[in-house]
Design an enzyme around this catalytic site. Structure first.
Site: not given
Ligand code: NOJ
Length: 744
Positions: A265-267, A269
């Site tokens: 996942s992105d930070y 997210a």
């Protein structure tokens, strides 16, 4: 390690140990003493100390000494001695910084992109990075979005495809465990660049056809070329956030595209899906993300704190967990970390590789190829080194903040400024310098500083100081034969969370140019920025305009190489520059309306107050050479799958200056079952020409180039007439017609 051994290892792991592998935390937490760990950042992450020594990967810690320390400490406490993976954001360089990605793409040169990428990862690898969060291949059409600076292919799907492949090859080589290689993590899946109104993290809603036609190809190219990882994006896609989107991650990514690597996942997210309003709490977010197919949770604690319950309650199967863990163990194994947990880092190598003379020399050369010459009235450039007095003016004239916002690991010592570089070329006596203005006023910089967690600044008597800087600049300019003005965006005006509704250079800098232009001297403007800007005023008051983006460590030297003609500029824009912000999003491969803007009739698709076309089109960029195109010929005006045709054009350098030209081939499907763009880039060649040299350039036209996603979402070519265009940019072309039949 053989696969059976990895499966054995998996069998020995407790459920907590497995879940740990799916958790990523920022590296700092390991570098703190125990007290601050349990009371500081870890507390806010709500991770137990036990979980900390089970996490599978770490974000943005690099440096040989640190990596050894963290890995040693971790392994000393890890029951099964499974090494940590170190992931980092090495976006356009590590210690040696290269031009920002959008600039690299403007080279239209695979070798340039490859070498910038390769050196970056050689340096980062020597400092212990196993995985790099790059390439960023989001297609971008809206310059208000701050992250267009990171997009390697700009607004074009084909360029995105080409450079995605180039970058993955540069990062990974044949074997990711080898010296100078690392795993690539392509991002941000998917369509992150289509955020509504160019506002970062904003909604994305588009038809599946549009998505497949334009946004998907670059990610797909990275995957097909073996990218080991993919990062989800922050945005929703058609109502569902990417990080919990089963259609996107399971159906499309895993089943259809066959992606076998790790999804991260992105930070935070995953946790943010609560704010999106599709999960009621962290437990539901964890559930939806793992079910959708996210293997690693970056920096939210939802997997660490909720996956166990979800498995025990039978909502998430142990098999699903095992699959995700196995993917992570597999990558660690491919990187050789079980045998050597430090990867390719050691202090000696680090000393040798980082910002080495070789890397700096390479950067100087590569950087010059990313500049785009936007204007050059009366061939004022290149400047003559000998006789002129130059007034070097502007907030970027003696400034080292030219690395772009992702230069988090850069070495900021000894970065030459433009002033140094000019003095090096010309000697000090002919260079006069004045700052002229700040980049931004207090009221403009403060919101940026505050958002970054910094303190606002106060400039005493700001107006008076501005006046003084301006007066000094005018005095200096009066004594010179020519003015070189270095202006631009602040480096924190582009990048993540740097969307702007006004995309002009700040008023104080425009004012500086306005006043200087009253002196009626020749002005060469050098522009530092991360996005296409509205340049009308600047271009009109300037005799030559050189777009250098944020050029990196050797930027200033590369600029003087180009300004004085040691290097002939050859970059071309990968994004259209708008006439006014109201045109955004603007892109060259648009659809015609039923009322195209052909002339000035009232009821046509146009603006009343500005032209319809861009200010500088996609593919545009000048050279000191003068290239002319003629004699476009196609081998036959009929083609089919088994009978591709070729198209040739003569290109001549009508000058005594050797130079490189990017010859671009576009195609338009004239009549189809659904609307098709007015033209689409299908191929390009960057060629070197000696003075007065003429070359015949040949492109093949294949059936593949004619395919598009039709109304049934099939990727097919349709029979009928097509136009092929060849030229030096997307508007300046010569054309021919041909016909495609399925069989002939
Ligand atoms: C957030 C950014 O969107 C992404 O590009 C980056 O890789 C991660 N943070 C990690 O720093």
């Amino acid at each position: 390690m053989r696969k059976e051994k990895l499966l054995d290892l998996l069998k020995q792991m407790t459920r907590e140990e497995k879940i740990g592998q799916l958790v990523q935390v920022a590296g700092e937490v390991f570098l703190m003493d125990n007290v601050s760990v349990t009371t500081g950042p870890l507390k806010s992450l709500e991770l137990s100390n036990e979980m900390l020594y089970q996490v599978g990967s770490i974000l943005n810690i690099v440096g040989s000494e640190k990596i050894r320390k963290v890995q040693d400490e971790y392994l000393s406490k890890s029951r099964l001695k499974i090494p940590l993976l170190f992931m980092a954001d090495v976006i356009n360089g590590y210690r040696t910084v290269f031009p920002i990605p959008i600039a690299q793409g403007c080279s239209w040169d695979k070798e340039v992109v490859y070498n910038c990428t390769k050196i970056s990862i050689q340096e980062a690898g020597a400092s212990g990075a196993n995985v790099n969060f790059s390439p960023m291949v989001d297609l971008v059409r809206d310059s208000r979005w701050g992250r267009v600076m990171e997009s390697i292919g700009g607004e074009d799907p084909y360029l995105g495809e080409v450079f995605a492949k180039t970058m993955v090859e540069a990062y990974q080589g044949e074997d990711i465990s080898k010296l100078g290689n690392a795993a690539a993590c392509v991002k941000h899946f998917a369509a992150y660049g289509a955020a509504e109104a160019g506002r970062d993290y904003n909604t994305v809603d588009m038809s599946e056809r549009e998505f497949r036609q334009y946004y998907l190809p670059a990610y797909q190219s990275a995957i097909e070329n073996g990218a080991e990882m993919i990062m989800t994006s922050f945005n929703t896609i058609n109502g569902i956030p990417a990080s919990v989107n089963p259609w996107l991650l399971r159906e499309l990514l895993r089943k259809e595209l066959g992606f076998q690597g790790i999804v991260i996942s992105d930070y935070s997210a995953i946790e943010e899906t609560i704010a999106h309003g599709v999960c009621k709490d962290k437990k539901e977010a964890a559930y939806k993300a793992i079910m959708a197919g996210v293997d690693i949770d970056m920096m939210s604690n939802v997997y660490a704190n909720h996956l166990k319950d979800l498995v025990e309650e039978g909502k998430v199967s142990e098999r699903l967990l095992d699959e995700a863990v196995l993917r992570i163990l597999t990558l660690k194994n491919k990187l050789g970390l079980f045998e050597n947990p430090y990867g390719n880092t050691n202090e000696e190598r680090e000393k040798k590789v980082l910002k080495s003379k070789h890397n700096l020399q390479a950067a100087r050369k590569l950087t010059a190829d990313t500049f785009v010459l936007l204007k050059n009235e009366q061939q004022i450039l290149p400047l003559n080194k000998e006789n002129k007095k130059i007034a070097l003016i502007g907030p970027y004239a003696d400034n080292i903040s030219i690395l772009g916002s992702w230069s988090i690991f850069s070495d900021k010592s000894k970065i030459p400024t433009l002033k140094h570089a000019f003095e090096e070329k010309m000697g000090t006596q002919n260079i006069l310098y004045a700052k002229g203005s700040e980049i931004l006023e207090e009221k403009e910089i403060n919101p940026i500083l505050i958002a970054d967690g910094g303190k606002p600044i106060h400039i005493e008597n700001e107006k008076e100081k501005q006046k003084q800087l301006l007066e000094e600049a005018i005095e200096v300019a009066k004594q010179a034969d020519i003015i070189v003005l270095a202006i631009g965006e602040h480096y924190r005006q582009s990048g993540e969370a740097c969307s702007r509704a006004n995309i002009e250079i700040s008023q104080i800098q425009q004012n500086l140019l306005n006043e200087l232009s009253k002196l009626k001297k020749k002005i060469v403007t050098i522009l530092f920025n991360g996005r296409p800007l509205v340049l009308k005023n600047i271009a009109e008051k300037t005799d030559a305009l050189l777009e250098v983006w944020f050029p990196g460590t050797e930027g200033a030297n590369s600029i003087t190489d180009v300004i004085f003609g040691d290097v002939n500029p050859s970059g071309k824009l990968t994004m259209s520059f708008p006439q006014a912000v109201g045109q955004c999003p603007i892109y060259y491969n648009y659809y015609n309306t039923g009322r195209p803007h052909i002339n000035n009739y009232r009821y046509v698709s146009r603006y009343q107050d500005i032209p319809t076309q861009s200010y500088y089109p996609f593919g545009y960029g000048l050279s000191y050479s003068k290239f002319e195109y003629s004699d476009l010929k196609i081998s036959s005006n009929k083609m089919s799958k088994n009978n591709p045709i070729t198209v040739t054009v003569k290109v001549k350098n009508y000058s005594n200056i050797p130079g490189k030209e990017v010859i671009q081939m576009y195609i338009q499907d004239l009549v189809a079952s659904i609307v098709r763009p007015v033209k689409e880039l299908k191929s390009f060649k960057k060629e070197y020409f000696r003075p007065w040299e003429e070359k015949q350039i040949t492109f093949e036209i294949t059936e593949e180039m004619l395919k598009f996603w039709n109304e049934k979402l099939e990727h097919k070519a349709e029979e009928g007439e097509f136009k092929v265009f060849i030229g030096s940019n997307s508007e300046d072309t010569i054309e021919e017609i041909f016909e495609y039949r399925e069989a002939n």
